[in-house]
Structures are given as structure tokens and as C-alpha cells.
Design a protein around this motif. Sequence first.
Motif, mmCIF file in Angstrom:
data_model
loop_
_atom_site.group_PDB
_atom_site.id
_atom_site.type_symbol
_atom_site.label_atom_id
_atom_site.label_comp_id
_atom_site.label_asym_id
_atom_site.label_seq_id
_atom_site.Cartn_x
_atom_site.Cartn_y
_atom_site.Cartn_z
ATOM 1 N N MET A 1 -1.405 3.917 9.492
ATOM 2 C CA MET A 1 -1.255 4.443 8.131
ATOM 3 C C MET A 1 -0.156 3.684 7.399
ATOM 4 O O MET A 1 0.884 3.372 7.942
ATOM 5 N N ASP A 2 -0.404 3.373 6.148
ATOM 6 C CA ASP A 2 0.547 2.593 5.366
ATOM 7 C C ASP A 2 1.701 3.442 4.831
ATOM 8 O O ASP A 2 2.688 2.891 4.353
ATOM 9 N N ASN A 3 1.556 4.752 4.854
ATOM 10 C CA ASN A 3 2.595 5.602 4.271
ATOM 11 C C ASN A 3 3.448 6.310 5.314
ATOM 12 O O ASN A 3 4.153 7.261 5.019
ATOM 13 N N LEU A 4 3.386 5.842 6.576
ATOM 14 C CA LEU A 4 4.140 6.510 7.630
ATOM 15 C C LEU A 4 4.539 5.536 8.720
ATOM 16 O O LEU A 4 3.722 4.753 9.204
ATOM 17 N N LEU A 5 5.811 5.561 9.087
ATOM 18 C CA LEU A 5 6.325 4.859 10.259
ATOM 19 C C LEU A 5 6.999 5.891 11.149
ATOM 20 O O LEU A 5 7.756 6.727 10.651
ATOM 21 N N PHE A 6 6.730 5.832 12.458
ATOM 22 C CA PHE A 6 7.276 6.840 13.362
ATOM 23 C C PHE A 6 7.502 6.213 14.725
ATOM 24 O O PHE A 6 6.628 5.516 15.251
#
Length: 285
Positions: A1-6
Motif C-alpha cells: 500500500m502506498d499510504n502505509l509503512l509499518f
Amino acid sequence: MDNLLFSVFPNENFIDLGLYQFGWEHCRPSHSFGPAVRNHYVFHYVISGAGTLVAENQKGTAHTYRLEKGQGFMLLPGQITTYTADKEFPWEYTWLEFDGLRAKEAVEAAGLHLGHPVYDAGCEELRDSMANEMLYIVQHAEQTPFHLIGHLYLFLDCLTRSSVSAKPRKSGRIRDFYIKESLSYIEQNFQSQISVEDMAAACGLNRSYFGKIFRDTVGCPPQEFLMKYRMTKAAELLKQTTLSISDIGNAVGYPNQLHFSRAFKNIYGVSPREWRRQNKIISTK
């Protein structure tokens, strides 16, 4: 996903300060998380947009806070919280989950607590440096644990110095000396059957007063800290050696294997045998 880094931190064996999880997200409109309770400290910094935080104070009363770009909020261990992105201008934030011996001290130095979980900056330059340290950790998850922990210290330095609610450090040299002495005693004697009374006696204090200053400074009772310390050492032995579960239990002060397994599972959520299976053992050849 481009809107989340985890990312999940790969190593939990840091006593003073340790990372657990960290990330970045540009939330969808009205995206909500909670109500939930965290086991560690979690700090969110709002990069853009807006949202609301609902958090319980010391008396268990829920308060609602509106946050915008440049602000942040701290979730404290055991606190019930819910946070929701604005439906028109949903927030983008980065977060770090951390804990350790010095975590409570740092959070309190920033003036953040159950009754005041919102961060406002008194210095924009330090605020920006703080945000950059957070994003650096998020964007460099492949770096070594020591490298990332170094940037966690830099983040906390910027947080405590930039917070408009920061508290001047109180003179606590005698108390700090007692805590240092007790931690040294634990480090040297955790393999033995030591008690809170033994720790207090090593500092020349009565049990009641020792327990109070230890909890106030460290954030948990001395007996709980001792158990966590022992289990951290046990995890190191499980990962780095081929010693039996019984031998490891003995090595960290638990001659009864059943008691050791129960204590380990209480901290790590799985039995020592299962934890070893999930974590590669470094070859000793």
C-alpha cells in the motif's frame, strides 16, 4: 500500500530504551483506531491534516482533543484511547512504539501524561528535527538495532527539548543513585533467588520506600522489573545457545522449569520452546 509503512523492531533486548513497532500512514477519511489499550508508549506526530484523540485521564474520564499538523499525541501504557482521522482533511502521521527503563522519565520530562497527552512544540526547529528522526527510523527499518536505537535517543532528546509543556529536570541525584545501585544489584544477582527485600537492603533502604522510588522512577514494581530482566536474558540464551530449557531456567534464577515456562509465557506470549522454534539459533560451532 502506498499510504502505509509499518515495521516491527527485530530485537527487544534493550533494557534502557527499546523499540517495538514504528510506521507512517496517510489515513483514509474518518479512519479510526480503538478503543484500545497499549502495553507500551506510542507517540504519533501529525505531518499534515487533522483528527481527534479520545483518551482517558487518571480518573478514567474520557477527554476529546482536536489535533492538527505540527502537533502530536502520546498513548500511555494501560490507557484506553481512540483516534480518528478528520473526514475532510484526514491526517498523515508517523509513530513510534517504545518502552524501557528510561521511557517513563523521558515522557514525563516532555510534560506528557494521562491528563495531558497532546504534544505542542515550543521550538519549530527542534520539532522538525524530532519529526525527521521519526521518519528516519521508519524509512530505514533495515538498519541494525543499535543504529535505530541511537535514533530513538535522538528523537526523545528533541521531544523533551521541544515540548512546550516540558518540565525542568528535578534534582534527584540521591534517588538516581539508589536506582543505579539496585539495577547493578539485579544485573549481578539475577541468577540467584533474590527478593525485593534483598534489593532494598543492597541500597540501605526499607522495602516500602525502595519499592515506591523504584516504581516512580522505572514505571513498574521491582519484582516485575526483575522478572522482565530475567526473561530478556532467557530469550538471549534461547536464541544464541543450545542449552536446554531447564538449564536456561536455572541460569536466570528459575530452578523450577514449570515456574520458568509460566513466567516466560507471561512476558513473550509463548512457551520458551515455541519462542526458540520461532527464532533462529545462532550456530555455536
